[in-house]
Design a protein around this motif. Structure first.
Motif: not given
Length: 368
Positions: A328-340
């Motif tokens: 959640l933090k990766g998608i919502m705050l960092k904007g990262v994708g499935l690669v990460y």
């Protein structure tokens, strides 16, 4: 297929007739999000403090005015002597005292140095530390104002930049955690109660000898809660965006897919709980006590996992919520994708398959 669809419709009707289930499904998530968003925060605002000014000169007055003008502090009292400090703390009306030394301005002009003592009530260490940091920041700002026309031969400038949460809003930390707790507890608890209700009333065996296959009965019990949990997730995300200004920097489709994966994980855990619970009360207690404390304490929601003792760090790896909060933090705050986020995603998929396989095995043992 028609029988299966009809069974799912029956489950929806049953849920909507049960006011307790409706409150747990839709009332509790909204209340929790609002409480965590507004009431629980690491930030401070309008904290009551006291001033002990031995100097009472122009500089101390400017500093006091600067502190009073900030949104962080409210000056509750002006003390006369140091004996009043402990009395003020014991009353519980203030959280800090600023103690200006005697001849503050004179020492500042002649010795280029003067002292302000910050005394805090450390019964709440986090708040005390925050108050100290905020006060020091205001004093540093005043010091820079005094020195703006003074040239210093050598100086080291420190520039701090906060990525992903520049305003250090605590709600950005709480929303992913609250969303995880709600989806885990509601999904697992409602599924375990739904199935144990049938077992408690003696109707589960009747359902399993009906034209529907046992697997279809179990899936039919779970499907309504998948849809309702997805609605819950959408409500939480909308509240976080429009009420708390929570950003969603990443892909919404990926966020939805990961959320559904976690919901299925929680539902499969609920089914597993139902296999070891003979009554609704037992299922609810196991769901609440067995899931809430580990999710809150060992998921990294409130306390950093790296700061925990090593055995607890190891145990935290089997908590699904830990991996979903990272996602959640990766998608919502960092904007990262499935690669990460592929590793965390695979861990949730593996846990879900494990819970489902174990649940199927338990059901065969219990109901054959």
């Amino acid at each position: 297929m028609k029988r299966f669809i009809g069974f799912i419709k029956k489950e929806f009707y049953h849920i909507f007739r049960d006011k307790r289930s409706l409150f747990i499904l839709f009332g509790m998530p909204i209340v929790q999000v609002m409480l965590f968003g507004f009431a629980i925060t690491n930030e401070i605002n309008n904290v009551d403090i006291a001033i002990l000014d031995h100097s009472k000169d122009a500089n101390t007055k400017q500093i006091i005015d600067k502190i009073s003008a900030s949104k962080y502090f409210s000056i509750k009292d002006f003390l006369d002597n140091e004996r009043d400090i402990e009395t003020a703390f014991k009353k519980g009306e203030i959280k800090a005292v600023l103690n200006f030394e005697k001849d503050f301005s004179k020492k500042l002009m002649t010795e280029n140095q003067a002292t302000v003592q910050i005394l805090t009530d450390a019964t709440d260490p986090n708040t005390a530390n925050t108050i100290s940091n905020y006060t020091s920041s205001i004093l540093s700002s005043y010091q820079e104002l005094l020195n703006k026309d003074i040239s210093i031969p050598y100086q080291i400038g420190v520039q701090t930049r906060m990525f992903y949460n520049p305003e250090l809003k605590s709600v950005f930390m709480f929303v992913p955690g609250v969303m995880t707790i709600i989806l885990m507890l509601v999904s697992a608890m409602m599924t375990s109660i739904s199935i144990t209700r049938e077992k408690e009333l003696g109707t589960m065996e009747i359902l399993l000898v009906s034209p529907l296959k046992p697997f279809q009965v179990i899936v039919g019990k779970v499907v309504p809660y998948i849809l309702l949990s997805v609605i819950n997730a959408i409500v939480i995300i909308l509240l976080s965006i429009f009420v708390f200004s929570m950003p969603v920097e990443g892909n919404l489709f990926l966020l939805g897919a990961e959320t559904i994966l976690f919901i299925m994980n929680a539902l499969s855990l609920g089914i597993l709980i139902s296999t070891v619970s003979a009554s609704q009360q037992t299922a609810m207690m196991v769901s609440l006590m067995g899931l809430m404390l580990p999710v809150i304490l060992l998921s990294g929601f409130i306390f950093p996992i790296s700061s925990m003792p090593f055995p607890l760090q190891v145990i935290s790896n089997i908590i699904p919520a830990r991996w979903f909060i990272i996602i959640l933090k990766g998608i919502m705050l960092k904007g990262v994708g499935l690669v990460y986020l592929w590793k965390e995603t695979l861990i949730l998929v593996g846990m879900t398959l494990f819970f489902i396989a174990l649940s199927v095995k338990k059901y065969k043992i219990r109901l054959e």
